[in-house]
Design a protein around this motif. Structure first.
Motif, short mmCIF file in Angstrom:
data_model
loop_
_atom_site.label_atom_id
_atom_site.label_comp_id
_atom_site.label_asym_id
_atom_site.label_seq_id
_atom_site.Cartn_x
_atom_site.Cartn_y
_atom_site.Cartn_z
N THR A 1 0.82 -1.07 -0.16
CA THR A 1 0.10 -0.19 -0.13
C THR A 1 0.83 1.28 -0.04
O THR A 1 1.59 1.36 0.95
CB THR A 1 -0.89 -0.01 1.18
OG1 THR A 1 -1.66 -1.04 1.26
CG2 THR A 1 -1.57 1.26 1.23
N THR B 1 -5.07 -0.49 5.54
CA THR B 1 -6.66 -0.63 5.24
C THR B 1 -7.14 0.77 5.65
O THR B 1 -8.26 0.96 4.67
CB THR B 1 -7.14 -1.79 5.75
OG1 THR B 1 -7.49 -1.39 7.16
CG2 THR B 1 -6.59 -3.07 5.71
N SER C 1 -8.71 -2.19 -0.35
CA SER C 1 -7.46 -2.77 0.21
C SER C 1 -7.73 -4.43 -0.10
O SER C 1 -8.73 -5.07 0.42
CB SER C 1 -7.50 -2.72 1.68
OG SER C 1 -6.46 -2.91 2.22
#
Length: 228
Positions: free
Chosen positions: A125, A157, A174
């Motif tokens: 991420t 997330t 996510s």
């Protein structure tokens, strides 16, 4: 249930017969939109793909995912984009990656088809500042922005949910088991589309359509009454 958020199910099949059979099944199971993964089709021909979408006769996202973002298309970049161009008259949306050469993106946008400008990272991420930058670029180009990333921590997330809260007309996912809940909570942020699965799981953490519909209809994430 949040009716403004549509449930899309990807179809990842090799030939027309399998695609049409699967599409019929997914529609029966309650999909609002189908995503045709063109990159799964064996030797896809532009006219054949257009014909498949016409025969499906249901709102469809035409996606020909580039290999560097989890796709399977084996042809040249020009061939990949030409197939998408052929779909512009029959698809509800055409998904094209942000990393695609600008001239190719422009050629699709100019057709007038609704577009999903997408970004995928199956390893990590990115920092939230980078994700904000990515989505801002996508929104300047197309109708819907999409970002799907792999979390390493719960905080990752939450950064994805922050993206959803910051932008409208945005799909932010996510992936993986850690992030699967973001697919269910997306309607709370008025995301236009969330993705579920049936027998074709095309991304880690996808929830099957039956479970997704139960969770959304239960509205288990709406705590307004409890707060009152």
């Amino acid at each position: 249930m949040y009716p403004d958020t549509k449930i899309a199910i990807p179809i990842f099949k090799e030939n027309k017969e399998e695609i049409l059979k699967t599409a019929k099944d997914y529609i029966k199971k309650g999909a609002d939109i189908l995503e045709l993964r063109i990159d799964a089709i064996t030797n896809p021909n532009p006219k054949d793909v257009e014909s498949i979408i016409e025969e499906i006769n249901f709102p469809t996202i035409a996606t020909n995912r580039v290999r560097s973002e989890g796709g399977s298309f084996k042809g040249s970049e020009e061939e990949r984009v030409n197939i998408l161009l052929e779909c512009c008259d029959v698809a509800k949306y055409v998904d094209i990656e942000l990393k695609t050469d600008k001239k190719h993106i422009d050629s699709i946008v100019k057709t007038g088809v609704k577009t999903i400008i997408s970004f995928h990272d199956f390893e990590k991420t990115p920092p939230i500042e980078k994700m904000l930058e990515i989505v801002e670029k996508e929104k300047k180009i197309g109708d819907i922005a999409k970002i799907a990333v792999m979390p390493q921590t719960l905080e990752d997330t939450l950064d994805v949910l922050a993206i959803l809260s910051h932008f409208d007309n945005t799909i932010a996912i996510s992936m993986g088991q850690l992030g699967s809940y973001t697919r269910v909570i997306a309607p709370k942020f008025k995301a236009p589309i969330t993705f579920a699965a049936s027998d074709d799981v095309t991304a880690p953490g996808q929830i099957d359509i039956e479970t997704m519909k139960v969770l959304l209809n239960m509205n288990i994430l709406d705590c307004d009454e409890l707060i009152e």
